[in-house]
Design a protein around this motif. Structure first.
Motif, PDB file in Angstrom:
ATOM      1  N   SER A  44       0.815  -1.221   0.000  1.00 53.66           N
ATOM      2  CA  SER A  44       0.000   0.000   0.000  1.00 53.66           C
ATOM      3  C   SER A  44       0.845   1.266   0.000  1.00 53.66           C
ATOM      4  O   SER A  44       0.329   2.354  -0.235  1.00 53.66           O
ATOM      5  CB  SER A  44      -0.935   0.005   1.207  1.00 53.66           C
ATOM      6  OG  SER A  44      -0.185   0.024   2.414  1.00 53.66           O
ATOM      7  N   ARG A 228      -4.024   2.638   0.196  1.00 50.88           N
ATOM      8  CA  ARG A 228      -4.229   1.497  -0.703  1.00 50.88           C
ATOM      9  C   ARG A 228      -3.536   1.785  -2.021  1.00 50.88           C
ATOM     10  O   ARG A 228      -3.810   2.797  -2.660  1.00 50.88           O
ATOM     11  CB  ARG A 228      -5.712   1.251  -0.950  1.00 50.88           C
ATOM     12  CG  ARG A 228      -5.957   0.022  -1.826  1.00 50.88           C
ATOM     13  CD  ARG A 228      -7.393  -0.090  -2.261  1.00 50.88           C
ATOM     14  NE  ARG A 228      -7.639  -1.365  -2.922  1.00 50.88           N
ATOM     15  CZ  ARG A 228      -8.764  -1.658  -3.583  1.00 50.88           C
ATOM     16  NH1 ARG A 228      -9.734  -0.758  -3.676  1.00 50.88           N
ATOM     17  NH2 ARG A 228      -8.905  -2.829  -4.150  1.00 50.88           N
ATOM     18  N   TYR A 249     -13.103   0.437   0.670  1.00 44.65           N
ATOM     19  CA  TYR A 249     -11.877  -0.304   0.991  1.00 44.65           C
ATOM     20  C   TYR A 249     -11.689  -0.414   2.504  1.00 44.65           C
ATOM     21  O   TYR A 249     -11.289  -1.460   3.017  1.00 44.65           O
ATOM     22  CB  TYR A 249     -10.672   0.376   0.364  1.00 44.65           C
ATOM     23  CG  TYR A 249      -9.363  -0.284   0.731  1.00 44.65           C
ATOM     24  CD1 TYR A 249      -9.054  -1.562   0.274  1.00 44.65           C
ATOM     25  CD2 TYR A 249      -8.442   0.355   1.558  1.00 44.65           C
ATOM     26  CE1 TYR A 249      -7.857  -2.177   0.613  1.00 44.65           C
ATOM     27  CE2 TYR A 249      -7.243  -0.254   1.909  1.00 44.65           C
ATOM     28  CZ  TYR A 249      -6.962  -1.517   1.434  1.00 44.65           C
ATOM     29  OH  TYR A 249      -5.782  -2.122   1.791  1.00 44.65           O
TER      30      TYR A 249
END
Length: 537
Positions: A44, A228, A249
């Protein structure tokens, strides 16, 4: 309003060779004395963003945009000499793996003293005393011996304490903690993070905790930033992010947390598939100059049985004997006493080959257990070499079907280094299951995986067990994962079983003080944004 201690604005990091974006337009700030969590899956960009603050990006990455201001000073464009003066003194970092970041060839004391010698005008005696005081402060029992010892002489939890002591000696304004407890058991994890919070509070240090563990976020952080694929997805208070996430998410991360399933009641009423009675395993003591220390009893008189299709989880701190028990039950290490029976047969006395062929192990670290010189298809096919009734075409079909079942159809020609951590663990599971074993030992199979990948692997493991009906010894220090998959739970301490029972009995009605301590040390989300302590009796 006062300016934040650290402000990161529009940070952009790229791969130097390909130009691929690793961190894209990320902005966040941390106030003085605040505890901020940076959350996200592997890849990420959270570690890259943290390393950029200290100018410690690996050679393959480069910062190509954005500002990083510490107390108003732009760290992105300062001279290397100024950055060296700030590292340690103003910004400290605790790395993910202390055994890698501590030099094995240099004593603990010499490594601790390095920062003080560089940044402070102190005599050698003063430096030594400051180091000893800090070692005592992080609850190391024998600071004098520890100061003169080497990193390899200590457990993971002790090494992480030493790393924390080294960083906090200089009382930095900002501490970056990069997955500081990933490989630690529940009790060591709690102790290290409680120490970190206490030291930070004493010195007025702000902390950025980089983690994929939302339980730790709920217990320790005030605010969180969610990343992310290099993008900032969401930021806000921990309570808001965990109880009412705005982005899909973030909801996915929260939903991936292990949850207790309904009790399966799969315990067979007939004779157990595998049982051990009075099992003992001893390791030779350390060789001294003129003598050898007494043998160490790693497993001491364990009685255990597992039924067909049942999952029995073994939990306990590091050094409790969990992994040794599992390997001894597979006869990968010799037993010093007791018996192991499989389908009623004594497998120690008879050296039962059928038992060996019916048993498999899923290793803790799939990367080191997968041969880098073999393709995925060859790795999965390896256990089938003793199945003589299968033709070459049937063997290839079995491997292809197994890869399809673990969600990796078409991966047969790939190499292990081309796979992610979650994919490698799926290959390790496929290799263990392809022969349709009766008994599987899963040794910390999800300890190094982030939440969403962990959830996928646990669901895969449960589905394969329901399909093939193998008995499983599930070894883990992750009580949340145990709560999801186990039918029964065994608690080990010092090589002995101190408590065992059904999952619900052990988690909801613990009897032994050590079990209560393990449960209390595990942060649990109550899904209203607060960290909840487990019932500890």
């Amino acid at each position: 309003m006062t300016a934040p201690l650290l402000a990161v604005d529009h940070l952009r990091i790229e791969a130097a060779r390909t130009g691929a974006v690793v961190v894209d337009d990320v902005s966040f700030a941390i106030e003085r004395g605040e505890f901020l969590a940076v959350v996200g899956e592997s890849g990420s960009g959270k570690t890259a963003a943290a390393r950029a603050i200290l100018g410690l990006l690996p050679p393959g990455l480069r910062r190509v945009g954005g500002e990083i201001r510490l107390d108003g000073e732009d760290l992105a464009d300062i001279a290397p000499q100024r950055m060296r003066a700030l590292r340690g003194r103003s910004v400290g970092m605790v790395f993910q793996e202390p055994m890698v970041s501590l030099n094995p060839a240099i004593s603990v004391g010499a490594q601790m003293a390095e920062g003080l010698a560089l940044h402070e005008k102190l005599t050698r005696g003063e430096i030594r005393q400051r180091c000893l005081d800090m070692l005592a402060r992080v609850q190391i029992r024998d600071p004098e011996r520890t100061f003169d010892a080497y990193p390899h002489e200590f457990s993971g939890g002790m090494r992480q304490r030493i790393m924390l002591a080294s960083v906090m000696l200089l009382k930095p304004k900002l501490l970056l903690a990069d997955e500081p407890t990933t490989a630690l058991d529940t009790l060591s994890q709690r102790e290290v993070l409680d120490l970190m919070v206490e030291l930070a509070r004493d010195h007025g240090t702000s902390v950025i905790l980089i983690t994929h563990n939302l339980g730790l976020v709920s217990r320790y952080a005030q605010r969180a930033v969610v990343l992310r694929q290099g993008l900032l997805v969401e930021s806000g208070s921990v309570q808001q992010i965990l109880s009412a996430p705005r982005e899909a998410y973030t909801r996915q991360l929260v939903d991936a947390l292990p949850r207790r399933r309904a009790a399966a009641g799969r315990r067979a009423a007939s004779e157990p598939l595998i049982s051990v009675r009075g099992l003992k395993v001893s390791f030779g003591g350390r060789q001294r100059l003129f003598r050898r220390d007494a043998n160490v009893a790693a497993v001491n008189g364990v009685d255990l049985e597992i039924g067909a299709g049942e999952t029995v989880a073994v939990v306990g701190g590091s050094g409790s004997g969990k992994t040794t028990l599992g390997r001894a039950m597979l006869r990968l290490i010799p037993a010093a006493g007791g018996e192991i029976r499989f389908q009623g047969r004594d497998v120690i006395a008879t050296r039962d080959r059928a038992f060996r062929l019916a048993s498999q192990l899923v290793f803790q670290d799939p990367y080191s257990s997968l041969d880098p010189r073999m393709r995925v298809g060859e790795i999965v096919a390896e256990p089938l070499r003793h199945v003589t009734e299968l033709s070459s075409a049937e063997r290839d079909r079995r491997v292809a079907d197994m890869l399809d079942e673990v969600g990796l159809a078409g991966f047969a020609q790939r190499w292990p280094h081309e796979l992610s951590g979650g994919q490698r663990q799926r290959i390790a599971i496929a290799r263990a299951i392809v022969r349709h074993p009766s008994f599987v030992v899963a040794d910390e199979p999800v300890s190094a995986l982030d939440m969403t990948i962990q959830a996928q692997v646990l669901k895969l493991f449960e589905r394969l067990q329901a399909q093939y009906g193998f008995a499983c010894l599930f070894i883990s220090h992750d009580l949340a994962a145990v709560e999801q998959v186990a039918d029964r739970v065994v608690v080990m301490q010092g090589g002995r079983i101190v408590e065992q029972g059904s999952r619900d009995d052990v988690f909801d009605r613990p009897q032994h003080a050590y079990t209560k301590a393990l449960l209390a040390a595990t942060p649990v989300l109550d899904f209203s944004g607060q960290a909840a302590a487990r019932a500890s009796g």
